[in-house]
Design a protein around this motif. Structure first.
Motif, PDB file in Angstrom:
ATOM      1  N   THR A  27       0.831  -1.137   0.184  1.00  0.00           N
ATOM      2  CA  THR A  27      -0.051  -0.062   0.073  1.00  0.00           C
ATOM      3  C   THR A  27       0.924   1.182   0.040  1.00  0.00           C
ATOM      4  OG1 THR A  27      -0.118   0.137   2.542  1.00  0.00           O
ATOM      5  CG2 THR A  27      -2.113  -1.087   0.930  1.00  0.00           C
ATOM      6  N   THR A  28       2.004   1.111   0.593  1.00  0.00           N
ATOM      7  CA  THR A  28       2.808   2.388   0.869  1.00  0.00           C
ATOM      8  C   THR A  28       3.519   2.577  -0.732  1.00  0.00           C
ATOM      9  OG1 THR A  28       3.447   1.797   2.952  1.00  0.00           O
ATOM     10  CG2 THR A  28       5.165   3.287   1.570  1.00  0.00           C
ATOM     11  N   MET A  29       3.805   1.422  -1.351  1.00  0.00           N
ATOM     12  CA  MET A  29       4.396   1.686  -2.762  1.00  0.00           C
ATOM     13  C   MET A  29       3.261   2.449  -3.638  1.00  0.00           C
ATOM     14  SD  MET A  29       6.309  -2.036  -3.078  1.00  0.00           S
ATOM     15  CE  MET A  29       6.559  -1.761  -4.987  1.00  0.00           C
ATOM     16  N   VAL A  30       2.083   2.123  -3.636  1.00  0.00           N
ATOM     17  CA  VAL A  30       0.939   2.645  -4.258  1.00  0.00           C
ATOM     18  C   VAL A  30       0.776   3.836  -3.970  1.00  0.00           C
ATOM     19  CG1 VAL A  30      -1.524   2.403  -4.866  1.00  0.00           C
ATOM     20  CG2 VAL A  30      -0.243   0.305  -4.824  1.00  0.00           C
ATOM     21  N   ARG A  31       0.783   4.343  -2.711  1.00  0.00           N
ATOM     22  CA  ARG A  31       0.693   5.725  -2.349  1.00  0.00           C
ATOM     23  C   ARG A  31       1.705   6.579  -2.662  1.00  0.00           C
ATOM     24  NH1 ARG A  31      -0.528   3.375   2.585  1.00  0.00           N
ATOM     25  NH2 ARG A  31       1.031   4.985   3.798  1.00  0.00           N
ATOM     26  N   ARG A  32       2.920   6.075  -2.750  1.00  0.00           N
ATOM     27  CA  ARG A  32       4.071   7.048  -3.017  1.00  0.00           C
ATOM     28  C   ARG A  32       3.907   7.214  -4.552  1.00  0.00           C
ATOM     29  NH1 ARG A  32       9.228   6.230  -4.968  1.00  0.00           N
ATOM     30  NH2 ARG A  32      10.863   7.883  -4.035  1.00  0.00           N
ATOM     31  N   ALA A  33       3.710   6.229  -5.445  1.00  0.00           N
ATOM     32  CA  ALA A  33       3.625   6.229  -6.952  1.00  0.00           C
ATOM     33  C   ALA A  33       2.559   7.439  -7.352  1.00  0.00           C
ATOM     34  CB  ALA A  33       3.153   4.897  -7.688  1.00  0.00           C
ATOM     35  N   VAL A  34       1.403   7.393  -6.623  1.00  0.00           N
ATOM     36  CA  VAL A  34       0.456   8.328  -6.644  1.00  0.00           C
ATOM     37  C   VAL A  34       0.979   9.725  -6.428  1.00  0.00           C
ATOM     38  CG1 VAL A  34      -2.080   9.397  -5.883  1.00  0.00           C
ATOM     39  CG2 VAL A  34      -1.546   7.028  -6.175  1.00  0.00           C
ATOM     40  N   ALA A  35       1.665   9.664  -5.223  1.00  0.00           N
ATOM     41  CA  ALA A  35       2.325  10.975  -4.832  1.00  0.00           C
ATOM     42  C   ALA A  35       3.362  11.660  -5.824  1.00  0.00           C
ATOM     43  CB  ALA A  35       2.980  10.870  -3.389  1.00  0.00           C
ATOM     44  N   LEU A  36       3.867  10.751  -6.584  1.00  0.00           N
ATOM     45  CA  LEU A  36       4.922  11.301  -7.633  1.00  0.00           C
ATOM     46  C   LEU A  36       4.304  11.482  -8.962  1.00  0.00           C
ATOM     47  CD1 LEU A  36       7.743   8.723  -6.622  1.00  0.00           C
ATOM     48  CD2 LEU A  36       7.724  11.337  -6.115  1.00  0.00           C
ATOM     49  N   ASN A  37       3.195  11.099  -9.156  1.00  0.00           N
ATOM     50  CA  ASN A  37       2.523  11.100 -10.388  1.00  0.00           C
ATOM     51  C   ASN A  37       1.990  12.615 -10.651  1.00  0.00           C
ATOM     52  OD1 ASN A  37       0.568  11.229 -12.707  1.00  0.00           O
ATOM     53  ND2 ASN A  37       0.068   8.773 -12.487  1.00  0.00           N
ATOM     54  N   GLU A  38       2.446  13.060 -11.720  1.00  0.00           N
ATOM     55  CA  GLU A  38       2.118  14.697 -11.984  1.00  0.00           C
ATOM     56  C   GLU A  38       0.623  14.976 -12.352  1.00  0.00           C
ATOM     57  OE1 GLU A  38       4.975  16.800 -14.103  1.00  0.00           O
ATOM     58  OE2 GLU A  38       6.742  16.184 -12.967  1.00  0.00           O
ATOM     59  N   LEU A  59      -2.794  15.361  -3.400  1.00  0.00           N
ATOM     60  CA  LEU A  59      -1.367  15.723  -2.893  1.00  0.00           C
ATOM     61  C   LEU A  59      -1.292  16.471  -1.437  1.00  0.00           C
ATOM     62  CD1 LEU A  59      -0.037  16.902  -6.314  1.00  0.00           C
ATOM     63  CD2 LEU A  59       0.516  14.759  -5.193  1.00  0.00           C
ATOM     64  N   GLN A  60      -2.099  17.064  -1.148  1.00  0.00           N
ATOM     65  CA  GLN A  60      -2.246  17.849   0.186  1.00  0.00           C
ATOM     66  C   GLN A  60      -2.407  16.640   1.225  1.00  0.00           C
ATOM     67  OE1 GLN A  60      -4.842  21.016   0.247  1.00  0.00           O
ATOM     68  NE2 GLN A  60      -3.836  22.398  -1.280  1.00  0.00           N
ATOM     69  N   ARG A  61      -3.455  15.828   0.858  1.00  0.00           N
ATOM     70  CA  ARG A  61      -3.567  14.606   1.894  1.00  0.00           C
ATOM     71  C   ARG A  61      -2.470  13.905   1.877  1.00  0.00           C
ATOM     72  NH1 ARG A  61      -7.716  12.710  -0.571  1.00  0.00           N
ATOM     73  NH2 ARG A  61      -6.950  10.471  -0.997  1.00  0.00           N
ATOM     74  N   LEU A  62      -1.649  13.658   0.842  1.00  0.00           N
ATOM     75  CA  LEU A  62      -0.553  12.538   0.933  1.00  0.00           C
ATOM     76  C   LEU A  62       0.379  13.188   1.482  1.00  0.00           C
ATOM     77  CD1 LEU A  62      -0.967  10.920  -2.541  1.00  0.00           C
ATOM     78  CD2 LEU A  62      -1.133   9.741  -0.504  1.00  0.00           C
ATOM     79  N   ALA A 119       7.425  12.500  -0.824  1.00  0.00           N
ATOM     80  CA  ALA A 119       6.916  12.480  -2.293  1.00  0.00           C
ATOM     81  C   ALA A 119       5.884  13.317  -2.516  1.00  0.00           C
ATOM     82  CB  ALA A 119       6.594  10.807  -2.766  1.00  0.00           C
ATOM     83  N   ALA A 120       5.014  13.372  -1.952  1.00  0.00           N
ATOM     84  CA  ALA A 120       3.986  14.443  -2.173  1.00  0.00           C
ATOM     85  C   ALA A 120       4.273  15.787  -2.291  1.00  0.00           C
ATOM     86  CB  ALA A 120       2.898  14.108  -1.374  1.00  0.00           C
ATOM     87  N   ARG A 121       5.150  16.170  -1.205  1.00  0.00           N
ATOM     88  CA  ARG A 121       5.656  17.427  -1.247  1.00  0.00           C
ATOM     89  C   ARG A 121       6.697  17.902  -2.285  1.00  0.00           C
ATOM     90  NH1 ARG A 121       5.583  16.158   4.544  1.00  0.00           N
ATOM     91  NH2 ARG A 121       7.968  15.591   4.396  1.00  0.00           N
ATOM     92  N   SER A 122       7.339  16.963  -2.833  1.00  0.00           N
ATOM     93  CA  SER A 122       8.251  16.934  -3.812  1.00  0.00           C
ATOM     94  C   SER A 122       7.489  17.293  -5.259  1.00  0.00           C
ATOM     95  CB  SER A 122       9.302  16.016  -4.092  1.00  0.00           C
ATOM     96  OG  SER A 122       8.552  14.638  -4.660  1.00  0.00           O
ATOM     97  N   ASN A 123       6.281  16.826  -5.432  1.00  0.00           N
ATOM     98  CA  ASN A 123       5.600  17.076  -6.638  1.00  0.00           C
ATOM     99  C   ASN A 123       5.211  18.379  -6.852  1.00  0.00           C
ATOM    100  OD1 ASN A 123       3.153  17.054  -8.434  1.00  0.00           O
ATOM    101  ND2 ASN A 123       3.034  14.733  -7.925  1.00  0.00           N
ATOM    102  N   PRO A 124       5.378  18.834  -8.223  1.00  0.00           N
ATOM    103  CA  PRO A 124       5.476  20.285  -8.448  1.00  0.00           C
ATOM    104  C   PRO A 124       3.803  20.808  -8.354  1.00  0.00           C
ATOM    105  CG  PRO A 124       5.882  19.101 -10.640  1.00  0.00           C
ATOM    106  CD  PRO A 124       6.001  18.097  -9.266  1.00  0.00           C
ATOM    107  N   HIS A 125       2.974  20.010  -8.358  1.00  0.00           N
ATOM    108  CA  HIS A 125       1.597  20.327  -8.315  1.00  0.00           C
ATOM    109  C   HIS A 125       0.878  20.214  -6.808  1.00  0.00           C
ATOM    110  CE1 HIS A 125       1.202  20.318 -12.686  1.00  0.00           C
ATOM    111  NE2 HIS A 125       1.807  19.014 -12.516  1.00  0.00           N
TER     112      HIS A 125
END
Length: 217
Positions: A173-184, A191-194, A205-211
């Motif tokens: 589940t962590t791998m899936v959420r991290r992948a979502v967090a990195l998806n632009e 992303l705010q939730r993640l 990972a979410a905080r690093s996403n430009p969006h």
């Protein structure tokens, strides 16, 4: 005519009207009679205790499912209700998007069939497959990584291991959420939730996403 004479005559008539399975399959597969095909699609199945009749009926449903002259609403009905892989495989190849979407959402699917539909060219079919609990974690991870995935499905996947599938292996589940967090393509709200995720690598990972928009903005 005596009863003894009548019985053989009745049996003979039944024998003459019996259609071998192969012949019936080919007839239904190539039939252009929408009314007949619809009637067969909606016909209640025989009791499983009668194995011969049950097997025959499910085999013939495969022919009906693969016939483009079977009305769409009946193909959708079969896609939604049938648990039989031979029928669902036929319907998963249907040219109509509604039919494939119904197969993708059917929780009787085998996981390999759901996995196939996560690669469907139509977004809503892919989405239905990824939301099906029968889909594998590998397919969910690939969906979360897909840059073309729609924000709604990414938001759904972002809940894995948090508010959904809480008893699933944490590493998956962590791998899936991290992948979502990195998806632009992930929505800012997701992303705010993640960014507040209990697992730091997901939050980072979410905080690093430009969006990702800082909370309060």
């Amino acid at each position: 005519m005596s009863e003894e004479q009548q019985a053989p005559a009745d049996q003979s008539a039944q024998t003459q009207h019996f259609e071998p399975l192969t012949a019936a399959y080919e007839r239904l597969r190539h039939s252009t009679d929408a009314q007949e095909l619809s009637g067969f699609a909606r016909r209640p199945l025989p009791d499983r205790a009668d194995q011969a009749a049950f097997s025959r009926a499910t085999a013939l449903l495969e022919a009906v499912s693969g016939n483009e002259h079977t009305p769409v609403e009946d193909r959708v009905f079969l896609a939604q209700t049938m648990p039989f892989p031979n029928v669902l495989v036929k319907l998963s190849q249907d040219a109509n998007d509604d039919v494939r979407e119904a197969v993708a959402a059917n929780e009787n699917d085998k996981n390999w069939l759901v996995g196939r539909l996560t690669k469907d060219p139509v977004a809503r079919v892919r989405d239905a497959a990824l939301k099906n609990p029968r889909t594998s974690w590998k397919m969910r991870l690939e969906g979360a990584q897909d840059p073309q995935m729609d924000p709604q499905t990414l938001d759904f996947l972002a809940n894995m291991g948090v508010s959904m599938e809480e008893k699933a292996p944490a590493i998956l589940t962590t791998m899936v959420r991290r992948a979502v967090a990195l998806n632009e393509n992930t929505a800012a709200q997701t992303l705010q939730r993640l960014a507040q995720d209990p697992v730091e690598e997901v939050a980072k990972a979410a905080r690093s996403n430009p969006h990702c928009e800082p909370a309060g903005e």
